[in-house]
Design a protein around this motif. Structure first.
Motif, PDB file in Angstrom:
ATOM      1  N   MET A 189       0.855  -1.196   0.000  1.00  0.00           N
ATOM      2  CA  MET A 189       0.000   0.000   0.000  1.00  0.00           C
ATOM      3  C   MET A 189       0.890   1.246   0.000  1.00  0.00           C
ATOM      4  O   MET A 189       1.765   1.370   0.842  1.00  0.00           O
ATOM      5  CB  MET A 189      -0.878  -0.002   1.241  1.00  0.00           C
ATOM      6  N   SER A 190       0.633   2.137  -0.934  1.00  0.00           N
ATOM      7  CA  SER A 190       1.481   3.323  -1.052  1.00  0.00           C
ATOM      8  C   SER A 190       1.013   4.414  -0.096  1.00  0.00           C
ATOM      9  O   SER A 190      -0.169   4.736  -0.026  1.00  0.00           O
ATOM     10  CB  SER A 190       1.454   3.840  -2.488  1.00  0.00           C
ATOM     11  N   LEU A 191       1.982   4.948   0.643  1.00  0.00           N
ATOM     12  CA  LEU A 191       1.699   6.061   1.540  1.00  0.00           C
ATOM     13  C   LEU A 191       2.385   7.338   1.073  1.00  0.00           C
ATOM     14  O   LEU A 191       2.198   8.393   1.662  1.00  0.00           O
ATOM     15  CB  LEU A 191       2.176   5.727   2.961  1.00  0.00           C
ATOM     16  N   LYS A 192       3.191   7.244   0.006  1.00  0.00           N
ATOM     17  CA  LYS A 192       3.966   8.391  -0.447  1.00  0.00           C
ATOM     18  C   LYS A 192       3.830   8.534  -1.952  1.00  0.00           C
ATOM     19  O   LYS A 192       3.914   7.550  -2.686  1.00  0.00           O
ATOM     20  CB  LYS A 192       5.444   8.205  -0.067  1.00  0.00           C
ATOM     21  N   TYR A 193       3.609   9.768  -2.401  1.00  0.00           N
ATOM     22  CA  TYR A 193       3.456  10.069  -3.826  1.00  0.00           C
ATOM     23  C   TYR A 193       4.310  11.278  -4.164  1.00  0.00           C
ATOM     24  O   TYR A 193       4.428  12.206  -3.359  1.00  0.00           O
ATOM     25  CB  TYR A 193       1.989  10.372  -4.163  1.00  0.00           C
ATOM     26  N   SER A 194       4.877  11.262  -5.351  1.00  0.00           N
ATOM     27  CA  SER A 194       5.598  12.439  -5.847  1.00  0.00           C
ATOM     28  C   SER A 194       4.973  12.848  -7.163  1.00  0.00           C
ATOM     29  O   SER A 194       4.751  12.008  -8.047  1.00  0.00           O
ATOM     30  CB  SER A 194       7.079  12.107  -6.051  1.00  0.00           C
ATOM     31  N   VAL A 195       4.671  14.130  -7.290  1.00  0.00           N
ATOM     32  CA  VAL A 195       4.089  14.644  -8.528  1.00  0.00           C
ATOM     33  C   VAL A 195       4.551  16.095  -8.679  1.00  0.00           C
ATOM     34  O   VAL A 195       4.530  16.861  -7.711  1.00  0.00           O
ATOM     35  CB  VAL A 195       2.541  14.519  -8.528  1.00  0.00           C
ATOM     36  N   GLY A 196       5.011  16.455  -9.884  1.00  0.00           N
ATOM     37  CA  GLY A 196       5.581  17.794 -10.063  1.00  0.00           C
ATOM     38  C   GLY A 196       6.702  17.980  -9.051  1.00  0.00           C
ATOM     39  O   GLY A 196       7.559  17.115  -8.893  1.00  0.00           O
ATOM     40  N   ASP A 197       6.669  19.101  -8.339  1.00  0.00           N
ATOM     41  CA  ASP A 197       7.668  19.279  -7.278  1.00  0.00           C
ATOM     42  C   ASP A 197       7.035  19.150  -5.894  1.00  0.00           C
ATOM     43  O   ASP A 197       7.485  19.757  -4.918  1.00  0.00           O
ATOM     44  CB  ASP A 197       8.440  20.599  -7.440  1.00  0.00           C
ATOM     45  N   LEU A 198       5.991  18.324  -5.808  1.00  0.00           N
ATOM     46  CA  LEU A 198       5.330  18.036  -4.534  1.00  0.00           C
ATOM     47  C   LEU A 198       5.687  16.622  -4.070  1.00  0.00           C
ATOM     48  O   LEU A 198       5.806  15.707  -4.884  1.00  0.00           O
ATOM     49  CB  LEU A 198       3.809  18.090  -4.676  1.00  0.00           C
ATOM     50  N   THR A 199       5.829  16.462  -2.762  1.00  0.00           N
ATOM     51  CA  THR A 199       5.888  15.131  -2.152  1.00  0.00           C
ATOM     52  C   THR A 199       4.719  15.037  -1.176  1.00  0.00           C
ATOM     53  O   THR A 199       4.534  15.926  -0.332  1.00  0.00           O
ATOM     54  CB  THR A 199       7.213  14.915  -1.401  1.00  0.00           C
ATOM     55  N   ILE A 200       3.929  13.978  -1.319  1.00  0.00           N
ATOM     56  CA  ILE A 200       2.681  13.827  -0.565  1.00  0.00           C
ATOM     57  C   ILE A 200       2.770  12.560   0.285  1.00  0.00           C
ATOM     58  O   ILE A 200       3.098  11.488  -0.222  1.00  0.00           O
ATOM     59  CB  ILE A 200       1.480  13.716  -1.537  1.00  0.00           C
ATOM     60  N   HIS A 201       2.487  12.702   1.565  1.00  0.00           N
ATOM     61  CA  HIS A 201       2.452  11.554   2.476  1.00  0.00           C
ATOM     62  C   HIS A 201       1.038  11.402   3.043  1.00  0.00           C
ATOM     63  O   HIS A 201       0.461  12.383   3.523  1.00  0.00           O
ATOM     64  CB  HIS A 201       3.409  11.751   3.655  1.00  0.00           C
ATOM     65  N   ALA A 225     -20.410   8.985 -16.040  1.00  0.00           N
ATOM     66  CA  ALA A 225     -19.929   9.109 -14.667  1.00  0.00           C
ATOM     67  C   ALA A 225     -18.397   9.001 -14.678  1.00  0.00           C
ATOM     68  O   ALA A 225     -17.755   9.250 -15.694  1.00  0.00           O
ATOM     69  CB  ALA A 225     -20.575   8.045 -13.791  1.00  0.00           C
ATOM     70  N   PHE A 226     -17.857   8.615 -13.526  1.00  0.00           N
ATOM     71  CA  PHE A 226     -16.410   8.697 -13.338  1.00  0.00           C
ATOM     72  C   PHE A 226     -15.933   7.550 -12.448  1.00  0.00           C
ATOM     73  O   PHE A 226     -16.714   6.950 -11.713  1.00  0.00           O
ATOM     74  CB  PHE A 226     -16.032  10.026 -12.675  1.00  0.00           C
ATOM     75  N   VAL A 227     -14.632   7.299 -12.506  1.00  0.00           N
ATOM     76  CA  VAL A 227     -13.981   6.446 -11.511  1.00  0.00           C
ATOM     77  C   VAL A 227     -12.717   7.160 -11.062  1.00  0.00           C
ATOM     78  O   VAL A 227     -12.166   7.983 -11.803  1.00  0.00           O
ATOM     79  CB  VAL A 227     -13.633   5.044 -12.063  1.00  0.00           C
ATOM     80  N   CYS A 228     -12.294   6.840  -9.845  1.00  0.00           N
ATOM     81  CA  CYS A 228     -11.006   7.329  -9.369  1.00  0.00           C
ATOM     82  C   CYS A 228     -10.035   6.149  -9.453  1.00  0.00           C
ATOM     83  O   CYS A 228     -10.060   5.243  -8.608  1.00  0.00           O
ATOM     84  CB  CYS A 228     -11.128   7.840  -7.928  1.00  0.00           C
ATOM     85  N   ALA A 229      -9.240   6.142 -10.525  1.00  0.00           N
ATOM     86  CA  ALA A 229      -8.373   4.990 -10.813  1.00  0.00           C
ATOM     87  C   ALA A 229      -7.084   5.116 -10.027  1.00  0.00           C
ATOM     88  O   ALA A 229      -6.365   6.124 -10.134  1.00  0.00           O
ATOM     89  CB  ALA A 229      -8.083   4.940 -12.310  1.00  0.00           C
ATOM     90  N   ALA A 230      -6.776   4.098  -9.234  1.00  0.00           N
ATOM     91  CA  ALA A 230      -5.556   4.111  -8.428  1.00  0.00           C
ATOM     92  C   ALA A 230      -4.341   4.242  -9.317  1.00  0.00           C
ATOM     93  O   ALA A 230      -4.321   3.747 -10.449  1.00  0.00           O
ATOM     94  CB  ALA A 230      -5.476   2.842  -7.589  1.00  0.00           C
ATOM     95  N   VAL A 231      -3.315   4.925  -8.796  1.00  0.00           N
ATOM     96  CA  VAL A 231      -2.078   5.105  -9.568  1.00  0.00           C
ATOM     97  C   VAL A 231      -0.967   4.308  -8.921  1.00  0.00           C
ATOM     98  O   VAL A 231      -0.977   4.068  -7.728  1.00  0.00           O
ATOM     99  CB  VAL A 231      -1.670   6.595  -9.656  1.00  0.00           C
TER     100      VAL A 231
END
Length: 289
Positions: free
Chosen positions: A1-13, A283-289
């Motif tokens: 399970m991922s708890l950390k994401y990096s996108v652009g110049d952001l790091t998300i926990h 409609a929509f889905v939120c597809a896991a990355v």
């Protein structure tokens, strides 16, 4: 399970405090019919969004986001030592789960520059304060706490009629300590953080978009609670103050971020909680990355 994401110049926990069955789906979402639940039961169980008794599984979490300039906490979860008799799993909690999750992300309470609350419900303000010598004090000693003015004014007025415990123990002590900022919907922090007004769940509910020049990530708060609501945006929950407005807001938010590269970081979807919004029919889905 991922708890950390990096996108652009952001790091998300992701900072998870609890993830557990919460309320039966048909009770939580008044417009949900047994037939629609039956149609969606299999994939929801597979996604760990629904348990064997048809109770929705929700995650209760904060996000810590590091921009090139600041470390920002989005929503502060449930908290410890808070009297919440209606919710036994939250009532007078004394565990170290949240502290351990912050520690695992390499973050201390002194590292947080801003705390941003998408709204002022009980499970989004809890760690704003902690108990010290019998008094509620700001948990994050250096942080400025950013509250949408419309949201704050609403709860201030409600609290004046009859005390609202989460407001009294998790918001007002921050104000008394003069650590807060009341902001309008055009507020920005540096060149990375913007407010997206998303009313309906509460009158002044906001989402928070982050990224330089574009929305690399958006934190949706309680705009939606279950992945079922991306497939059926018209389904609002029983805690939405304006269910019709919440549904309209939800669809326009999903349209805005659909088929873009923006990471949608939800407050309550089961793990992994983070994905990209994709169109699926009408409609929509939120597809896991």
């Amino acid at each position: 399970m991922s708890l950390k994401y990096s996108v652009g110049d952001l790091t998300i926990h992701r900072i998870i405090e609890q993830e557990a069955p919460f309320i039966p789906a048909l009770d939580f979402i008044p417009g949900l019919t047994p037939e629609v639940l039956t149609e969606n039961r299999a994939w929801m169980r597979e996604a760990k969004a629904l348990d064997d008794q048809d109770v929705l599984i929700l995650c209760f979490q904060s996000y810590v986001v590091k921009t090139p300039h600041h470390t920002i906490l989005i929503d502060s979860c449930i908290g410890n030592d808070k009297p919440r008799p209606q919710r036994p799993a939250w009532n007078m909690k004394t565990d170290d789960t949240y502290a351990r999750a912050l520690n695992a992300a390499g973050v201390s309470v002194g590292d947080i520059d801003f705390v941003m609350c998408t709204h002022l419900h009980v499970d989004h303000v809890g760690w704003n304060t902690r108990l010290e010598n019998g008094r509620w004090v700001p948990t994050f000693p250096k942080a400025r706490y950013v509250f949408a003015k419309q949201e704050y004014d609403h709860w201030f007025a409600e609290n004046a009629k009859a005390e609202i415990p989460p407001f009294a123990d998790s918001v007002l002590p921050v104000v008394e300590a003069r650590r807060h900022e009341l902001v309008g919907n055009d507020h920005q922090i540096g060149d990375h953080v913007r407010i997206v007004p998303t009313p309906g769940h509460t009158p002044g509910h906001i989402a928070v978009a982050m990224g330089r020049g574009k929305d690399d990530a958006v934190f949706s708060g309680d705009l939606m609670h279950s992945p079922l609501q991306t497939l059926y945006p018209e389904l609002s929950i029983k805690f939405d103050v304006d269910p019709a407005k919440a549904a309209t807001t939800r669809r326009s938010f999903l349209e805005r971020y659909c088929d873009t590269d923006t990471l949608c970081c939800t407050a309550h979807f089961p793990s992994p909680s983070v994905g990209k919004i994709k169109r699926k029919g009408n409609a929509f889905v939120c597809a896991a990355v």
